[in-house]
Design a protein around this motif. Structure first.
Motif, PDB file in Angstrom:
ATOM      1  N   TRP A 168      48.241  78.703  41.565  1.00 36.32           N
ATOM      2  CA  TRP A 168      48.765  79.664  42.593  1.00 36.32           C
ATOM      3  C   TRP A 168      50.096  78.504  42.995  1.00 36.32           C
ATOM      4  N   PHE A 169      49.983  77.861  43.342  1.00 37.76           N
ATOM      5  CA  PHE A 169      50.470  76.600  44.255  1.00 37.76           C
ATOM      6  C   PHE A 169      51.944  76.807  42.621  1.00 37.76           C
ATOM      7  N   GLY A 170      51.402  76.313  41.346  1.00 36.91           N
ATOM      8  CA  GLY A 170      52.387  76.267  40.853  1.00 36.91           C
ATOM      9  C   GLY A 170      53.379  77.432  40.477  1.00 36.91           C
ATOM     10  N   ILE A 171      52.343  78.154  40.366  1.00 37.21           N
ATOM     11  CA  ILE A 171      53.210  79.448  40.726  1.00 37.21           C
ATOM     12  C   ILE A 171      54.426  79.431  41.517  1.00 37.21           C
ATOM     13  N   VAL A 172      53.795  79.397  42.550  1.00 39.38           N
ATOM     14  CA  VAL A 172      55.253  79.877  43.651  1.00 39.38           C
ATOM     15  C   VAL A 172      55.452  79.228  43.735  1.00 39.38           C
ATOM     16  N   MET A 173      55.591  77.482  43.355  1.00 36.36           N
ATOM     17  CA  MET A 173      56.932  76.539  43.574  1.00 36.36           C
ATOM     18  C   MET A 173      57.596  77.404  42.706  1.00 36.36           C
ATOM     19  N   VAL A 174      57.297  77.677  41.611  1.00 39.16           N
ATOM     20  CA  VAL A 174      58.154  78.068  40.414  1.00 39.16           C
ATOM     21  C   VAL A 174      58.764  79.046  40.876  1.00 39.16           C
ATOM     22  N   LEU A 175      58.321  79.787  41.532  1.00 40.46           N
ATOM     23  CA  LEU A 175      59.236  80.642  42.155  1.00 40.46           C
ATOM     24  C   LEU A 175      60.127  80.706  43.383  1.00 40.46           C
ATOM     25  N   ASN A 176      60.124  79.551  43.913  1.00 37.59           N
ATOM     26  CA  ASN A 176      60.551  78.647  44.547  1.00 37.59           C
ATOM     27  C   ASN A 176      61.997  78.121  43.298  1.00 37.59           C
ATOM     28  N   LEU A 177      61.816  77.992  42.619  1.00 41.02           N
ATOM     29  CA  LEU A 177      62.844  77.323  41.957  1.00 41.02           C
ATOM     30  C   LEU A 177      63.969  77.847  41.783  1.00 41.02           C
ATOM     31  N   GLU A 178      63.316  79.105  41.517  1.00 43.14           N
ATOM     32  CA  GLU A 178      63.742  79.976  40.809  1.00 43.14           C
ATOM     33  C   GLU A 178      64.687  80.830  42.205  1.00 43.14           C
ATOM     34  N   ILE A 179      64.939  79.582  43.500  1.00 40.60           N
ATOM     35  CA  ILE A 179      66.289  80.405  44.099  1.00 40.60           C
ATOM     36  C   ILE A 179      66.359  79.107  44.166  1.00 40.60           C
ATOM     37  N   ALA A 180      65.850  77.787  43.520  1.00 40.31           N
ATOM     38  CA  ALA A 180      67.172  77.092  44.028  1.00 40.31           C
ATOM     39  C   ALA A 180      68.467  76.751  42.407  1.00 40.31           C
ATOM     40  N   VAL A 181      67.860  77.290  42.029  1.00 42.66           N
ATOM     41  CA  VAL A 181      68.954  77.414  40.446  1.00 42.66           C
ATOM     42  C   VAL A 181      70.338  78.704  40.927  1.00 42.66           C
ATOM     43  N   VAL A 182      70.091  79.174  41.964  1.00 38.92           N
ATOM     44  CA  VAL A 182      70.760  80.063  42.188  1.00 38.92           C
ATOM     45  C   VAL A 182      71.999  79.754  43.697  1.00 38.92           C
ATOM     46  N   THR A 183      71.448  78.717  44.229  1.00 40.91           N
ATOM     47  CA  THR A 183      72.042  78.353  45.330  1.00 40.91           C
ATOM     48  C   THR A 183      72.130  77.301  45.407  1.00 40.91           C
ATOM     49  N   PRO A 184      73.941  76.511  46.032  1.00 40.29           N
ATOM     50  CA  PRO A 184      74.281  75.609  45.268  1.00 40.29           C
ATOM     51  C   PRO A 184      74.181  74.306  46.351  1.00 40.29           C
ATOM     52  N   PRO A 185      74.336  73.406  46.570  1.00 40.19           N
ATOM     53  CA  PRO A 185      75.344  72.804  45.747  1.00 40.19           C
ATOM     54  C   PRO A 185      74.918  72.400  43.833  1.00 40.19           C
ATOM     55  N   VAL A 186      73.655  72.450  44.183  1.00 39.06           N
ATOM     56  CA  VAL A 186      73.389  72.042  42.597  1.00 39.06           C
ATOM     57  C   VAL A 186      72.586  73.424  42.095  1.00 39.06           C
ATOM     58  N   GLY A 187      72.555  74.321  41.997  1.00 37.11           N
ATOM     59  CA  GLY A 187      72.707  75.645  41.095  1.00 37.11           C
ATOM     60  C   GLY A 187      73.148  75.818  40.147  1.00 37.11           C
ATOM     61  N   LEU A 188      71.798  75.303  39.667  1.00 35.79           N
ATOM     62  CA  LEU A 188      72.709  75.048  37.197  1.00 35.79           C
ATOM     63  C   LEU A 188      73.484  76.364  37.082  1.00 35.79           C
ATOM     64  N   ASN A 189      72.837  77.694  37.986  1.00 38.48           N
ATOM     65  CA  ASN A 189      72.869  79.033  36.914  1.00 38.48           C
ATOM     66  C   ASN A 189      73.993  78.619  37.180  1.00 38.48           C
TER      67      ASN A 189
END
Length: 429
Positions: A360-381
């Motif tokens: 479960w923690f792996g799943i919610v961590m990746v859900l969390n990372l989905e936010i990370a890739v669309v937030t500056p300054p390192v949001g690669l998307n």
């Protein structure tokens, strides 16, 4: 005191511009030296090669290769066209179609940046041409592109599985329900948004016959077949994720060469070089992060953190929300791969001590990372969309993503507070 010095070394090296793998490796080596003296020069290479000597990691370059082969084809535009023809009766159908196309492309690539580039280069110009607001067009694509991180085959799940020893196949199965829920939530948000503000998405005047709709599906049968072959072989037990990745890479190669004939010899060599470069960079980060993680374990940082937080008497849900907020903040300044390999060894003991499942923690961590890739300054998307849509500024893209980030956060909290939602499907397998 030593862990604080090691952390300062890590941050300092990153600030002055060292590559993340070098910063992790050198700071970890410094910590091991302070803890064990010259034995550090034995521990460090053992940690690095021990981490990379994992059969599961073979899937990593193969899934990246699969995504790169498909990125050289018109699969992204075909998926978007099919979604448009089936959903054009909805207001905001182009934006909703970009979510559907991104989800499907994620299921055949597993790479977030590839989804943003493939769908964004087609969807954003069409939306702008039809009078959609720039904010809606950019926000829908940049946020939906992150679905590739959650919908299997997912590269972050492979990395988490290698670091945590959780089954990659179980992670893939566990990512299906959250991926579908997030795609539906983004689509529902778009529908409500354009219903409240019709000027953001003019109603479509195009009408498609049933024949045209079925023809559009005929143009994506190969992508659907590839998804079935890769995921079906994993879920049926016929192949491991690494073996299925080989099937996926071979299938993507055949699609690019025999069906679309879009793979020249020069392009083929370019894809191999890109895959080797990206895979090598990720594997170096994973290996060097293991050195850093082994130092933290040696000086009992995860255990001390667990003891300190559990001693506060706070309820488990409050600690989890704090962990999620910490990951969001870290994701704004650290790339997704580094975040997984650095924080998992520290946070996983805490999560399991609170009684939660590592899967479960792996799943919610990746859900969390989905936010990370669309937030500056390192949001690669954000920068990937800017690269394929130069008519949009980075500032516009960032502002457009914020409402969608709020939706992603609500979905994250749903799966944080109700772990059974993401665990029931793996439990059936």
């Amino acid at each position: 005191m030593d862990p604080i010095i090691v952390l300062a070394i890590l941050v300092g090296l990153i600030v002055i511009g060292f590559p993340i793998f070098l910063a992790l490796g050198l700071s970890g080596l410094a910590g091991l030296y302070m803890a064990r003296g010259s034995m550090a020069f034995f521990f460090a290479p053992t940690s690095l090669f021990g981490q990379l000597n994992a059969f599961e990691l073979i899937a990593l370059p193969l899934f990246i290769l699969m995504g790169n082969f498909l990125g050289a084809t018109p699969v992204g535009s075909s998926l978007f066209t099919a979604a448009v023809r089936w959903l054009n009766w909805l207001r905001g159908s182009l934006a909703i179609s970009s979510v559907g196309a991104s989800a499907m492309f994620g299921a055949v690539s597993g790479v977030s940046l590839a989804g943003v580039a493939a769908v964004g280069s087609i969807a954003v110009p069409q939306m702008l041409q039809r009078g959609y607001s720039r904010s809606l067009a950019a926000g829908a694509v940049v946020s939906a592109g992150a679905l590739a991180m959650l919908i299997p085959p997912s590269v972050p799940f492979i990395i988490y599985g290698a670091v945590s020893s959780v089954s990659v196949a179980d992670l893939f199965i566990g990512g299906i329900v959250p991926g579908i829920v997030l795609a539906l939530a983004l689509s529902l948000f778009i529908y409500i948004r354009v219903w409240l503000n019709p000027e953001e998405a003019p109603a479509s005047k195009e009408r498609f016959t049933w024949k045209e709709r079925w023809v559009s599906l005929a143009n994506i049968w190969h992508a659907a077949l590839l998804v079935v072959a890769v995921l079906g072989s994993i879920y049926s037990g016929l192949a491991t994720p690494s073996e299925a990745a080989g099937i996926g890479a071979a299938g993507a190669f055949l699609i690019a060469t025999l069906i679309f004939r879009s793979l020249s010899w020069g392009k083929f060599l370019e894809i191999l070089a890109t895959t080797a470069r990206v895979s090598g960079a990720i594997l170096l980060i994973i290996g060097c992060a293991k050195i850093f993680g082994d130092y933290l374990n040696m000086v009992r940082v995860p255990q001390l953190l667990t003891e300190a937080l559990t001693a506060t008497g706070l309820p488990a849900w409050a600690i989890l929300v704090a962990v999620m907020l910490l990951l969001i903040l870290l994701g704004m300044i650290v790339d997704a791969v580094s975040l997984i390999v650095v924080t998992t060894p520290v946070l996983l003991p805490l999560v399991t001590a609170l009684g939660y499942d590592p899967l479960w923690f792996g799943i919610v961590m990746v859900l969390n990372l989905e936010i990370a890739v669309v937030t500056p300054p390192v949001g690669l998307n954000l920068y990937a969309l800017r690269g394929v849509c130069p008519e949009l500024s980075v500032e516009e893209i960032i502002k457009s993503a914020l409402p969608f980030v709020a939706v992603q956060f609500l979905v994250l909290m749903l799966f944080v507070f109700f772990p059974s939602l993401s665990l029931w499907l793996p439990g059936l397998m």
